[in-house]
Write a protein that holds these residues in place. Structure first.
Motif, PDB file in Angstrom:
ATOM      1  N   GLY A 133      57.314  46.703  77.713  1.00 22.99           N
ATOM      2  CA  GLY A 133      57.801  47.751  78.604  1.00 22.99           C
ATOM      3  C   GLY A 133      58.900  48.555  77.930  1.00 22.99           C
ATOM      4  N   ALA A 134      58.924  49.862  78.180  1.00 22.21           N
ATOM      5  CA  ALA A 134      59.950  50.744  77.615  1.00 22.21           C
ATOM      6  C   ALA A 134      60.299  51.822  78.622  1.00 22.21           C
ATOM      7  CB  ALA A 134      59.455  51.379  76.315  1.00 22.21           C
ATOM      8  N   VAL A 135      61.558  52.223  78.626  1.00 19.64           N
ATOM      9  CA  VAL A 135      62.056  53.248  79.540  1.00 19.64           C
ATOM     10  C   VAL A 135      62.780  54.312  78.720  1.00 19.64           C
ATOM     11  CG1 VAL A 135      63.754  53.715  81.353  1.00 19.64           C
ATOM     12  CG2 VAL A 135      62.243  51.752  81.560  1.00 19.64           C
ATOM     13  N   PHE A 136      62.661  55.573  79.143  1.00 17.45           N
ATOM     14  CA  PHE A 136      63.392  56.678  78.530  1.00 17.45           C
ATOM     15  C   PHE A 136      64.518  57.082  79.475  1.00 17.45           C
ATOM     16  CE2 PHE A 136      59.317  56.704  76.488  1.00 17.45           C
ATOM     17  CZ  PHE A 136      59.560  57.135  75.196  1.00 17.45           C
ATOM     18  N   PRO A 137      65.658  56.390  79.437  1.00 20.30           N
ATOM     19  CA  PRO A 137      66.707  56.633  80.435  1.00 20.30           C
ATOM     20  C   PRO A 137      67.295  58.032  80.358  1.00 20.30           C
ATOM     21  CG  PRO A 137      67.514  55.184  78.689  1.00 20.30           C
ATOM     22  CD  PRO A 137      66.041  55.327  78.483  1.00 20.30           C
ATOM     23  N   GLY A 138      67.281  58.642  79.163  1.00 22.92           N
ATOM     24  CA  GLY A 138      67.873  59.961  79.024  1.00 22.92           C
ATOM     25  C   GLY A 138      67.077  61.068  79.665  1.00 22.92           C
ATOM     26  N   THR A 139      65.835  60.792  80.087  1.00 21.75           N
ATOM     27  CA  THR A 139      65.021  61.818  80.753  1.00 21.75           C
ATOM     28  C   THR A 139      65.275  61.866  82.252  1.00 21.75           C
ATOM     29  OG1 THR A 139      63.159  60.303  81.121  1.00 21.75           O
ATOM     30  CG2 THR A 139      63.224  61.491  79.016  1.00 21.75           C
ATOM     31  N   GLY A 140      66.102  60.942  82.749  1.00 20.63           N
ATOM     32  CA  GLY A 140      66.362  60.890  84.186  1.00 20.63           C
ATOM     33  C   GLY A 140      65.371  60.044  84.945  1.00 20.63           C
ATOM     34  N   SER A 141      64.402  59.462  84.255  1.00 19.30           N
ATOM     35  CA  SER A 141      63.381  58.639  84.904  1.00 19.30           C
ATOM     36  C   SER A 141      63.555  57.197  84.465  1.00 19.30           C
ATOM     37  CB  SER A 141      61.977  59.121  84.544  1.00 19.30           C
ATOM     38  OG  SER A 141      60.999  58.204  84.987  1.00 19.30           O
ATOM     39  N   ARG A 142      63.459  56.278  85.414  1.00 16.20           N
ATOM     40  CA  ARG A 142      63.491  54.850  85.092  1.00 16.20           C
ATOM     41  C   ARG A 142      62.094  54.238  85.149  1.00 16.20           C
ATOM     42  NH1 ARG A 142      67.963  53.825  82.485  1.00 16.20           N
ATOM     43  NH2 ARG A 142      67.450  51.621  82.786  1.00 16.20           N
ATOM     44  N   ALA A 143      61.075  55.087  85.243  1.00 18.80           N
ATOM     45  CA  ALA A 143      59.702  54.571  85.296  1.00 18.80           C
ATOM     46  C   ALA A 143      59.336  53.945  83.959  1.00 18.80           C
ATOM     47  CB  ALA A 143      58.727  55.702  85.630  1.00 18.80           C
ATOM     48  N   PRO A 144      58.869  52.699  83.941  1.00 19.77           N
ATOM     49  CA  PRO A 144      58.544  52.043  82.675  1.00 19.77           C
ATOM     50  C   PRO A 144      57.251  52.583  82.075  1.00 19.77           C
ATOM     51  CG  PRO A 144      58.016  50.606  84.512  1.00 19.77           C
ATOM     52  CD  PRO A 144      58.681  51.816  85.098  1.00 19.77           C
ATOM     53  N   HIS A 145      57.216  52.627  80.759  1.00 27.32           N
ATOM     54  CA  HIS A 145      56.021  52.980  80.004  1.00 27.32           C
ATOM     55  C   HIS A 145      55.524  51.722  79.304  1.00 27.32           C
ATOM     56  CE1 HIS A 145      56.508  57.489  80.177  1.00 27.32           C
ATOM     57  NE2 HIS A 145      57.682  57.075  80.597  1.00 27.32           N
ATOM     58  N   GLU A 146      54.217  51.623  79.120  1.00 27.95           N
ATOM     59  CA  GLU A 146      53.630  50.468  78.456  1.00 27.95           C
ATOM     60  C   GLU A 146      53.328  50.818  77.000  1.00 27.95           C
ATOM     61  OE1 GLU A 146      53.121  47.395  79.476  1.00 27.95           O
ATOM     62  OE2 GLU A 146      53.966  47.754  81.468  1.00 27.95           O
ATOM     63  N   ALA A 147      53.603  49.866  76.108  1.00 29.14           N
ATOM     64  CA  ALA A 147      53.335  50.071  74.689  1.00 29.14           C
ATOM     65  C   ALA A 147      52.838  48.763  74.095  1.00 29.14           C
ATOM     66  CB  ALA A 147      54.599  50.543  73.968  1.00 29.14           C
ATOM     67  N   ARG A 148      52.176  48.876  72.967  1.00 29.76           N
ATOM     68  CA  ARG A 148      51.713  47.700  72.225  1.00 29.76           C
ATOM     69  C   ARG A 148      52.269  47.762  70.817  1.00 29.76           C
ATOM     70  NH1 ARG A 148      47.924  48.444  68.416  1.00 29.76           N
ATOM     71  NH2 ARG A 148      46.960  50.498  68.274  1.00 29.76           N
ATOM     72  N   VAL A 149      52.361  46.615  70.165  1.00 28.48           N
ATOM     73  CA  VAL A 149      52.865  46.560  68.794  1.00 28.48           C
ATOM     74  C   VAL A 149      51.791  47.102  67.859  1.00 28.48           C
ATOM     75  CG1 VAL A 149      53.693  45.073  66.945  1.00 28.48           C
ATOM     76  CG2 VAL A 149      54.346  44.602  69.313  1.00 28.48           C
ATOM     77  N   ALA A 150      52.107  48.212  67.187  1.00 29.13           N
ATOM     78  CA  ALA A 150      51.150  48.837  66.270  1.00 29.13           C
ATOM     79  C   ALA A 150      51.428  48.471  64.818  1.00 29.13           C
ATOM     80  CB  ALA A 150      51.183  50.357  66.436  1.00 29.13           C
ATOM     81  N   HIS A 151      52.705  48.322  64.449  1.00 23.52           N
ATOM     82  CA  HIS A 151      53.075  47.946  63.083  1.00 23.52           C
ATOM     83  C   HIS A 151      54.241  46.967  63.166  1.00 23.52           C
ATOM     84  CE1 HIS A 151      50.527  51.027  61.247  1.00 23.52           C
ATOM     85  NE2 HIS A 151      50.948  51.846  62.199  1.00 23.52           N
ATOM     86  N   TRP A 152      54.175  45.930  62.326  1.00 23.10           N
ATOM     87  CA  TRP A 152      55.158  44.842  62.406  1.00 23.10           C
ATOM     88  C   TRP A 152      55.697  44.551  61.006  1.00 23.10           C
ATOM     89  CZ3 TRP A 152      57.690  42.310  66.114  1.00 23.10           C
ATOM     90  CH2 TRP A 152      58.268  41.063  65.848  1.00 23.10           C
ATOM     91  N   VAL A 153      57.009  44.686  60.836  1.00 24.20           N
ATOM     92  CA  VAL A 153      57.689  44.338  59.586  1.00 24.20           C
ATOM     93  C   VAL A 153      58.635  43.198  59.924  1.00 24.20           C
ATOM     94  CG1 VAL A 153      59.119  45.135  57.681  1.00 24.20           C
ATOM     95  CG2 VAL A 153      57.537  46.729  58.805  1.00 24.20           C
ATOM     96  N   PRO A 154      58.283  41.951  59.614  1.00 22.38           N
ATOM     97  CA  PRO A 154      59.066  40.811  60.094  1.00 22.38           C
ATOM     98  C   PRO A 154      60.459  40.761  59.470  1.00 22.38           C
ATOM     99  CG  PRO A 154      57.442  40.102  58.507  1.00 22.38           C
ATOM    100  CD  PRO A 154      57.138  41.541  58.783  1.00 22.38           C
ATOM    101  N   PRO A 155      61.407  40.156  60.169  1.00 21.62           N
ATOM    102  CA  PRO A 155      62.740  39.944  59.571  1.00 21.62           C
ATOM    103  C   PRO A 155      62.619  38.991  58.392  1.00 21.62           C
ATOM    104  CG  PRO A 155      62.738  39.564  61.965  1.00 21.62           C
ATOM    105  CD  PRO A 155      61.312  39.632  61.535  1.00 21.62           C
ATOM    106  N   ARG A 156      63.364  39.313  57.313  1.00 20.87           N
ATOM    107  CA  ARG A 156      63.333  38.475  56.121  1.00 20.87           C
ATOM    108  C   ARG A 156      64.765  38.125  55.736  1.00 20.87           C
ATOM    109  NH1 ARG A 156      59.974  42.844  54.771  1.00 20.87           N
ATOM    110  NH2 ARG A 156      61.558  43.642  53.312  1.00 20.87           N
ATOM    111  N   ARG A 157      65.079  36.855  55.792  1.00 24.10           N
ATOM    112  CA  ARG A 157      66.424  36.406  55.452  1.00 24.10           C
ATOM    113  C   ARG A 157      66.736  36.681  53.980  1.00 24.10           C
ATOM    114  NH1 ARG A 157      70.501  35.305  59.080  1.00 24.10           N
ATOM    115  NH2 ARG A 157      69.770  33.948  60.761  1.00 24.10           N
TER     116      ARG A 157
END
Length: 726
Positions: free
Chosen positions: A69-93
């Motif tokens: 779930g993601a929200v764009f608070p700066g647009t004045g709307s709190r309606a959530p948007h749905e997203a999926r992970v498209a690209h993943w760069v894992p954390p590397r110690r």
């Protein structure tokens, strides 16, 4: 940008609009921040996604096809948007343990974002930058200075006053007012390790991922094509401005006119323009047209009224043809977009079903985008629906050499046709203006308008019904089902209305999906066909309701009713019939017999499974199409499966019946009465028993009408594979 200047202050520059709050799955609160990368992609830290999903902070594994779930608070709307992970760069110690590398995630949105993608620039030492907490509130800003940056990690320090970078800031962008761009992402607050640094040494120190590191990591992860749309000066992004130069020179050779038109476009884009009597170069204007999705249509909007010659009109048409090559280019100008939203929000408030109904009528054979699939679209969801419709292709044949009518204009014509008087005329006037700007032939628009008027005069409602598919996978919680919903047109074509987010859902959650998808019907309660496998035939789907009465509404005045009260809920189970080599022929023969043959009452007197098969095979019963089942639960379940295997299309039973004596509870339904109204009689019976706690009967009805084909995907899997179907 030379002649064009970014407006002073980050808010005017659209920074807050591009800020994203990434939501935790558990409580829908901010797990961290993010930022719009392209119109359909968000950028954040991988560890923010891990936090959102309740996983270990630096877990390296790609989370797979999960929904975030993601929200764009700066647009004045709190309606959530749905997203999926498209690209993943894992954390590397890294070896030192103070920080880590990688740690990036690109999320793809289901629909275009309600904001403009921002500009990016490289991080360098000495930049003053600003960050915000993941919740996005303007008051949470933090001012820090880039002290060191090696291109892979940037260390930022804050003064000992005001807010400081801390938990919840991760993944959020760093804004440089001097650059007029974002320069990186907040990664973490630096914590003192065992050794030479103490806590007071790093109390105001954080570290960030510079834009140049983001760019390199994303290119290595296969996300390089997205970078062309980031306003970063990527090579591909420069091709479009070059293609715009020739038509701009033909239309705006006069510097004074070029300055006037460019200033009007800049105002709509939130930019400042020089006011010293100079004009922008063609290259500067082309860069703005390529960067801001509605800038090009906004320019042609002010050019068309003065494009009197055929050469000028040809140049405008060239701009329109070149525009779609720009990343994120949109169909409507800023003013056209704002005006349409104002009209449609007003109509959505009066009739939330109007816009989706018109879209289904106008685009009957198209796969509608997700924001338009719901049966009702509230005013706050209109913008997402309009933006999604802008992306659809153009409609049918037009006079040679003229542009096609865009799908959005066709939908607008259908909405207008369903309205009365001045309201419809106002929307048609908007459509006329957009068509004129685009160079659409009047005859083409008139043909679409006639189609809309015919649709409106015949019937505004859908009569195809709704199909709900319930499945389970190994490991799914007990009582939870994966749900996909299709909306069926009267001609049998299906459009997917919902995917249920590809996770197991409870009964109330499924009821909510169904209510969102069911199209209204002015003449009768809508039909909802629930497709299940044989193990789910006893599900009380008709009793599911979205919410139960609570302390704020103890009498349930505002709570939605059970599905079986508002809709004609029936079951379908093609799995069993597919196992019979003569299943399709049996179904057709017995469906015809539903209108001519007597209803067969089956109870424990029939005996066992073999006895029922023999009964249905007898000459006088080979066309029996209606069966009412009585008897004990275990025996009733077995006999139900026999009926469906033998092609019986209509089977009625009481889920709560304990034996043959309980059969009288269903007499009120009149199972032998007129066939076509049987689902409605069952619905009416359910309304009565739901309201009376003394009545325990709960009827289930299998209704396998062979003239109502199911969506193709429901016929492909065998009974074993069906449990693994997505």
């Amino acid at each position: 940008m030379g002649w064009f200047r970014y407006a002073s202050g980050d808010d005017s520059a659209g920074v807050h609009g591009a800020f994203v709050s990434v939501l935790r799955e558990s409580d829908r609160r901010a797990a961290g921040g993010g930022v719009l990368l392209t119109e359909r992609h968000l950028l954040t830290c991988a560890h923010v996604v891990n936090v959102a999903l309740g996983k270990e902070l630096l877990a390296p594994a790609d989370p797979g096809p999960v929904r975030i779930g993601a929200v764009f608070p700066g647009t004045g709307s709190r309606a959530p948007h749905e997203a999926r992970v498209a690209h993943w760069v894992p954390p590397r110690r890294t070896g030192g343990g103070l920080d880590w590398s990688g740690d990036l995630a690109v999320l793809e949105l289901d629909a275009p974002a309600p904001a403009v993608p921002p500009r990016w620039s490289e991080m360098v030492p000495g930049q003053g930058v600003r960050a915000w907490h993941g919740g996005g509130h303007a008051a949470t800003f933090v001012e820090v200075m880039v002290k060191e940056c090696d291109g892979w990690i940037g260390y930022v320090d804050g003064e000992l006053s005001g807010a400081a970078i801390g938990p919840g800031y991760s993944g959020g962008p760093l804004w440089s007012e001097r650059e007029g761009a974002f320069v990186g992402l907040v990664a973490a607050q630096l914590q003192a390790p065992d050794g030479p640094l103490a806590a007071h040494h790093v109390v105001r120190r954080g570290w960030a991922i510079p834009w140049q590191a983001v760019r390199a990591e994303l290119e290595s992860a296969g996300a390089g094509p997205l970078l062309a749309a980031t306003g970063d000066g990527a090579e591909d992004a420069q091709r479009v401005p070059h293609q715009l130069l020739l038509p701009l020179a033909a239309l705006l050779s006069d510097p004074a006119e070029r300055a006037d038109k460019a200033r009007r476009v800049a105002e709509q884009c939130g930019l400042h323009a020089l006011d010293d009597g100079s004009a922008p170069t063609y290259e500067e204007l082309a860069a703005v047209l390529a960067e801001y999705p509605r800038a090009l249509p906004s320019l042609t909007e002010v050019l068309v009224p003065t494009a009197h010659s055929s050469a000028a009109r040809d140049a405008v048409d060239t701009l329109h043809a070149t525009g779609p090559l720009a990343a994120g280019s949109r169909l409507l100008s800023y003013t056209e977009h704002h005006y349409l939203l104002a009209l449609l929000r007003q109509h959505a408030k009066a009739d939330p079903a109007l816009l989706p109904r018109a879209a289904r009528g106008a685009l009957a054979y198209a796969e509608l985008p997700q924001p338009v699939r719901a049966a009702r679209i509230a005013p706050e969801a209109v913008e997402a629906a309009v933006d999604a419709l802008e992306e659809l292709g153009d409609s049918g044949r037009v006079p040679d050499g003229t542009p096609r009518v865009p799908a959005l204009l066709r939908v607008a014509e259908y909405v207008a046709a369903a309205l009365d008087g001045a309201a419809g005329d106002e929307l048609c006037g908007w459509s006329d203006q957009v068509a004129t700007r685009l160079g659409i032939h009047p005859a083409a628009l008139a043909e679409r308008r006639r189609d809309a008027e015919e649709w409106a005069s015949s019937r505004h409602t859908d009569s195809g019904g709704t199909v709900v598919r319930l499945t389970r996978r190994p490991g799914d919680p007990s009582g939870a089902y994966r749900c996909t919903v299709w909306r069926m047109a009267p001609d049998g074509t299906a459009t997917r209305a919902s995917t249920g987010k590809d996770r197991p859902l409870s009964g109330p959650e499924i009821a909510g999906l169904v209510r969102d998808a069911v199209a209204p019907d002015d003449e009768e309660a809508p039909l909802v066909e629930v497709v299940v496998d044989r193990d789910a035939l006893q599900l009380p789907v008709d009793e599911w309701r979205e919410t139960e009465p609570d302390d704020t509404d103890p009498y349930g005045i505002f709570a939605p009713a059970a599905l079986g009260a508002d809709f004609r809920v029936v079951l379908r189970c093609p799995e069993l019939r597919r196992r019979s080599p003569t299943g399709a022929a049996d179904l057709r023969r017995r469906w015809a017999g539903c209108r001519t043959e007597e209803t067969l009452a089956v109870d424990e007197l029939i005996g066992d499974v073999r006895a029922l098969k023999d009964t249905l095979n007898r000459t006088r019963q080979r066309s029996t199409g209606r069966v009412v089942l009585h008897g004990p639960v275990a025996r009733r379940i077995q006999l139900l499966q026999v009926c469906l295997f033998m092609g019986v299309p209509v089977v009625l039973w009481d889920r709560t019946a304990a034996g043959r004596d309980d059969g009288r509870h269903l007499d009120e339904i009149d199972s032998a009465g007129p066939l076509d109204s049987l689902p409605e009689r069952v619905r009416d019976f359910r309304v009565g028993v739901y309201a009376d706690s003394e009545r325990t009967a709960r009827p289930s009805l299998v209704w396998e009408d062979p003239d109502r084909p199911l969506p193709g995907g429901l016929w492909l899997a065998d009974p074993v594979a069906m449990t693994e179907e997505k």
